[in-house]
Scaffold this motif. Structure first.
Motif, PDB file in Angstrom:
ATOM      1  N   PHE A  22      77.404  67.388  60.171  1.00 24.78           N
ATOM      2  CA  PHE A  22      76.648  68.610  60.039  1.00 24.78           C
ATOM      3  C   PHE A  22      75.781  68.602  58.792  1.00 24.78           C
ATOM      4  O   PHE A  22      76.096  67.987  57.800  1.00 24.78           O
ATOM      5  N   ALA A  23      74.709  69.346  58.854  1.00 21.86           N
ATOM      6  CA  ALA A  23      73.835  69.465  57.688  1.00 21.86           C
ATOM      7  C   ALA A  23      74.475  70.339  56.624  1.00 21.86           C
ATOM      8  O   ALA A  23      74.196  70.219  55.449  1.00 21.86           O
ATOM      9  N   ILE A  24      75.366  71.270  57.047  1.00 15.58           N
ATOM     10  CA  ILE A  24      76.038  72.149  56.101  1.00 15.58           C
ATOM     11  C   ILE A  24      77.527  71.984  56.314  1.00 15.58           C
ATOM     12  O   ILE A  24      78.005  71.964  57.429  1.00 15.58           O
ATOM     13  N   ILE A  25      78.284  71.883  55.248  1.00 18.16           N
ATOM     14  CA  ILE A  25      79.739  71.827  55.361  1.00 18.16           C
ATOM     15  C   ILE A  25      80.308  72.884  54.444  1.00 18.16           C
ATOM     16  O   ILE A  25      79.774  73.134  53.371  1.00 18.16           O
ATOM     17  N   SER A  26      81.358  73.544  54.881  1.00 13.58           N
ATOM     18  CA  SER A  26      81.915  74.663  54.141  1.00 13.58           C
ATOM     19  C   SER A  26      83.290  74.303  53.609  1.00 13.58           C
ATOM     20  O   SER A  26      84.059  73.627  54.272  1.00 13.58           O
ATOM     21  N   PHE A  27      83.559  74.786  52.379  1.00 16.37           N
ATOM     22  CA  PHE A  27      84.857  74.584  51.753  1.00 16.37           C
ATOM     23  C   PHE A  27      85.447  75.961  51.520  1.00 16.37           C
ATOM     24  O   PHE A  27      84.769  76.854  51.038  1.00 16.37           O
ATOM     25  N   PRO A 461      75.407  65.361  53.069  1.00 15.01           N
ATOM     26  CA  PRO A 461      75.338  65.032  51.645  1.00 15.01           C
ATOM     27  C   PRO A 461      74.003  65.462  51.018  1.00 15.01           C
ATOM     28  O   PRO A 461      73.006  65.634  51.711  1.00 15.01           O
ATOM     29  N   SER A 462      74.044  65.610  49.705  1.00 15.75           N
ATOM     30  CA  SER A 462      72.826  65.926  48.970  1.00 15.75           C
ATOM     31  C   SER A 462      72.154  64.619  48.552  1.00 15.75           C
ATOM     32  O   SER A 462      72.622  63.538  48.869  1.00 15.75           O
ATOM     33  N   GLY A 582      69.681  61.257  55.927  1.00 17.41           N
ATOM     34  CA  GLY A 582      70.172  62.575  55.534  1.00 17.41           C
ATOM     35  C   GLY A 582      69.067  63.362  54.868  1.00 17.41           C
ATOM     36  O   GLY A 582      67.976  63.542  55.405  1.00 17.41           O
ATOM     37  N   ALA A 583      69.349  63.852  53.652  1.00 20.10           N
ATOM     38  CA  ALA A 583      68.357  64.630  52.919  1.00 20.10           C
ATOM     39  C   ALA A 583      67.459  63.756  52.066  1.00 20.10           C
ATOM     40  O   ALA A 583      66.548  64.259  51.410  1.00 20.10           O
ATOM     41  N   CYS A 584      67.694  62.458  52.059  1.00 19.66           N
ATOM     42  CA  CYS A 584      66.969  61.567  51.158  1.00 19.66           C
ATOM     43  C   CYS A 584      65.821  60.867  51.860  1.00 19.66           C
ATOM     44  O   CYS A 584      65.955  60.455  53.024  1.00 19.66           O
ATOM     45  N   THR A 585      64.705  60.722  51.142  1.00 18.96           N
ATOM     46  CA  THR A 585      63.567  59.941  51.609  1.00 18.96           C
ATOM     47  C   THR A 585      63.109  59.022  50.488  1.00 18.96           C
ATOM     48  O   THR A 585      63.314  59.313  49.307  1.00 18.96           O
TER      49      THR A 585
END
Length: 778
Positions: A22-27, A461-462, A582-585
């Motif tokens: 998932f693009a968002i994960i919750s803790f 991940p970020s 992911g979020a990286c380019t």
């Protein structure tokens, strides 16, 4: 004690990183369903004028051993009781152990702790049987295991209750489960006070009138019971009313009511809000609104209804006195139950029913079941099918049905009995009973879904250098959220952003503080990705070259428009690509320049005598039988990056000891590659042979004169007729041979002379001459 000084951190819940797609994960703090089964319960008996019976009723699926203690009362004699599996067991508590109270509150040592070696269900009864009218009520207990993480109990990290009570002679009882428990008590619209309780102590507040909206908070787990002894609502009547209150974060937004059994159809509900401006709809018609901590009374209800709210609320249902509840003949009295919302339904449950009339003066007992429509057919009550005709569909909220079932046909008379409901799907179950002047109602059991404190990060991940959005959620009694970020800084708010500096920036924590100053901390990890490109940005192309952006990315974009990992180009120029994971380019440009292939070919050692002979430049000869070998060198310039041979070797030089074709792929750059080959023949000596006859008659057999042999070159082969005229010349044994014609005309049968001159490949320069005859036979 100043409330602000009560800020304490009692638990830090650590959560490791959960890798997901998932693009968002919750803790979050644990969001567990906790049924009313358990092995540890804390309780107290509410003030009850003239009480004659304090009863604990226990049921278990298997034989259990129960112990009841009063941790703060050293004079109490511990009670030990065996509980059989097949029936309910009752335990009577000495009546002296009942709480008292005052408007200011009384602190006493009246708290009980019940433990069991098996999971059990526990219900309290508090009865007065000698008066006119007599009175009683009961409440199911929810468990609390003080040896486990507090989040595994219904109470949670901290305790927050807002209560409903009766209209007059009301009461609130607080039970502490741990020492040094600071309890904040805030009347609706009033000023907070704080009392400190030790483990097993109680604090009881009583009021002449209603204590609705009273807020009870602590930074440790406490249990709260509320009710009273008088209902008015235009019909003053007395009876004990009590129920264990539900913590703030367990409230819900959808509830169903059912009138009392025995024709006691007049009832009311009190609704306390968790959020200002909460709308309340009865059977889909908006009726009123309620604010946070406020209580609103809906009086004069006579039909089963569904109640839906825009924010979580707690609803208590009240039965009315026997003179105005609508029953004929007149039966029952005031009773109270905290309703369960639809998320608290059960699939199966067991609970006790006290069927000894002499103890409780209850003559009729019922079970009310509210369940999603369609699920009622599988329901079983004590193993018996419930007739479908017993259920009635709700008038407006038609997705649910209800039934109130007389237990007289299910429960043996005169025994304390266990009631089981099975085969359900998210059913809401209540036990009801009445006598001539009293009633009781309590929940048969429920599951509890708590609103957790949670944190989420997007993206996850970020990526280094990018911003991550962090969001906090939780019950609406949280006053502040404080984030501790990887760089050590802090921010407050439900939504913040943080720019990730490096792959080490992965650890976060969220401190949630409620409006009583109680803290709960979640620590979690959001992994950080970074893209490091391993690409040669300067390359040379001679013919064509394959450019590779690298493996392991989710998408590729080239300046040529290609979206593949690799592209093949033949022109010089700049080729830019962008990769994503992911979020990286990341992007890079490859500069491709034109180059020329070096003039290079395979060299042979020892040097072949025929190396300069026309037609034999790319051939070499060895005598395998004599153990001869050759050394082949692919790159004679010494500048190649890589040499790969057709036999699998990757060295520049190889030694061969057998015949065959050897191919060398010589890479100077990825875009400049030379491919060369050499044929190695197995020749020990020159061999030359010409047949003595052939038959050029076109039958496909022996139609041509063939030359056979090996190890010779520079051939001059001629055929002469009987007059010495040359009629055929060949320079190679592989040219197909003589077809028996001369100047396009068939030569006649007969004998012809041939002459051959050639050189030996092993000893070039010396001419070898051969003569012979050939016969044409057709």
């Amino acid at each position: 004690m100043n409330i602000l000084h009560m800020k304490k951190v009692y638990k830090s819940l650590r959560y490791g990183w959960l890798l997901a797609v998932f693009a968002i994960i919750s803790f979050s703090s644990v969001q567990a369903q906790v049924a009313t089964e358990g092995a540890e319960f804390w309780f107290a008996f509410s003030p009850h004028t003239g009480a004659t019976s304090l009863r604990v009723m226990v049921v278990s699926d298997s034989a259990a051993n129960v112990e009841i203690t009063m941790p703060a009362n050293t004079g109490f004699t511990t009670i030990n009781q065996a509980v059989p599996a097949g029936r309910a067991t009752y335990i009577d508590i000495p009546v002296a152990n009942i709480t008292t109270g005052s408007a200011a509150g009384n602190t006493e040592n009246m708290g009980f702790r019940l433990t069991s070696d098996r999971n059990i269900n526990v219900t309290l009864l508090n009865a007065q049987t000698g008066g006119t009218p007599s009175s009683l009520d009961g409440t199911i207990l929810f468990p609390h295991n003080s040896t486990q993480d507090w989040t595994q109990s219904i109470v949670g990290n901290f305790s927050d209750y807002i209560v409903n009570t009766s209209d007059q002679n009301s009461s609130i009882v607080v039970v502490a489960t741990t020492d040094a428990t600071d309890v904040i008590l805030t009347p609706s619209g009033g000023t907070a006070t704080t009392v400190t309780l030790t483990r097993g102590q109680t604090h009881t507040i009583t009021g002449t009138n209603s204590l609705d909206g009273y807020r009870v908070q602590a930074c440790k787990p406490i249990m709260v019971f509320a009710g009273g002894q008088t209902a008015t609502e235009g019909c003053t009547a007395t009876n004990l009313m009590v129920n264990q209150m539900m913590p703030f974060e367990t409230w819900g937004t959808r509830f169903f009511t059912v009138p009392g059994a025995g024709g006691a159809f007049n009832y009311s509900v009190k609704i306390v809000g968790s959020t200002d401006g909460t709308t309340i709809s009865v059977d889909s018609v908006q009726t009123t609104t309620v604010g946070k901590g406020q209580s609103v009374l809906l009086n004069g209800l006579t039909q089963p209804v569904c109640i839906e709210t825009s924010s979580p609320v707690q609803i208590s249902q009240f039965f009315r006195g026997n003179t105005c509840n609508g029953s004929t003949p007149v039966v029952g009295g005031p009773a109270m139950v905290v309703l369960k919302h639809v998320q608290q339904g059960v699939d199966s449950i067991a609970f006790p029913i006290d069927t000894v009339a002499a103890t409780t003066n209850i003559t009729n007992r019922f079970v009310t079941i509210i369940t999603p429509d369609g699920s009622q057919n599988a329901l079983r009550l004590n193993g018996q099918t419930i007739p479908a005709a017993s259920f009635t569909q709700y008038t407006v909220c038609t997705d649910y049905v209800h039934a109130t079932i007389d237990l007289a046909t299910f429960i043996p008379s005169g025994a304390f009995s266990k009631v089981t409901v099975s085969g359900a799907q998210n059913a809401l179950v209540y036990a009801q009973g009445y006598g001539t002047d009293k009633s009781y109602i309590y929940s048969g059991g429920y599951n509890v879904t708590k609103v957790p404190i949670s944190a989420s990060g997007n993206p996850n991940p970020s990526c280094t250098g990018s911003a991550i959005a962090l969001t906090a959620t939780g019950p609406n009694n949280i006053a502040t959220y404080t984030w501790t970020l990887p760089d050590g800084s802090t921010q407050t708010g439900t939504n913040i952003t943080y720019t990730v500096r490096s792959t080490a920036d992965s650890s976060y924590s969220l401190l949630a503080t409620n409006d009583a100053g109680c803290d709960s901390t979640i620590s979690f990890t959001i992994p950080v990705d970074t893209i490091i490109l391993n690409v040669d940005t300067d390359q040379v192309v001679c013919d064509s070259i394959t450019l590779d952006a690298g493996i392991g990315f989710t998408s590729y974009a080239w300046s040529t428009g290609a979206t593949t990992q690799t592209i093949t180009v033949s022109q010089a120029g700049n080729y830019t690509f962008t990769v994503t994971r992911g979020a990286c380019t990341a992007s890079a440009t490859i500069n491709v320049t034109s180059g020329e292939k070096p003039e290079v070919s395979i060299s042979v050692s020892p040097t072949q005598p025929t190396s300069s002979a026309r037609g034999l430049e790319r051939q070499a000869f060895i005598c395998v039988e004599n153990g001869e070998t050759l050394t082949l060198t692919g790159d004679t310039t010494g500048t190649a990056q890589l040499v790969t041979w057709s036999n699998g070797a990757t060295t520049n030089q190889i030694t061969v000891d057998s015949a065959g074709t050897y191919i060398a792929t010589i890479q100077f750059t990825p875009g400049c590659i030379v491919i060369d080959s050499i044929v190695v023949q197995d020749v020990c000596e020159a061999k030359f042979f010409v047949p003595t006859a052939f038959s050029p008659n076109g039958d496909g057999v022996n139609d041509n004169l063939q030359i056979f042999g090996e190890g010779f070159f520079n051939l001059d082969f001629r055929v002469f007729n009987r007059w010495g005229e040359v009629i055929y010349i060949s320079r190679s044994k592989d040219d197909g041979g003589w077809d028996g014609t001369a100047h396009g005309v068939e030569s006649p049968n007969g004998t012809y002379v041939w002459r051959a001159i050639f050189e030996d490949v092993k000893n070039p320069g010396t001419l070898i001459k051969r003569w012979g005859r050939i016969n044409i036979v057709r």
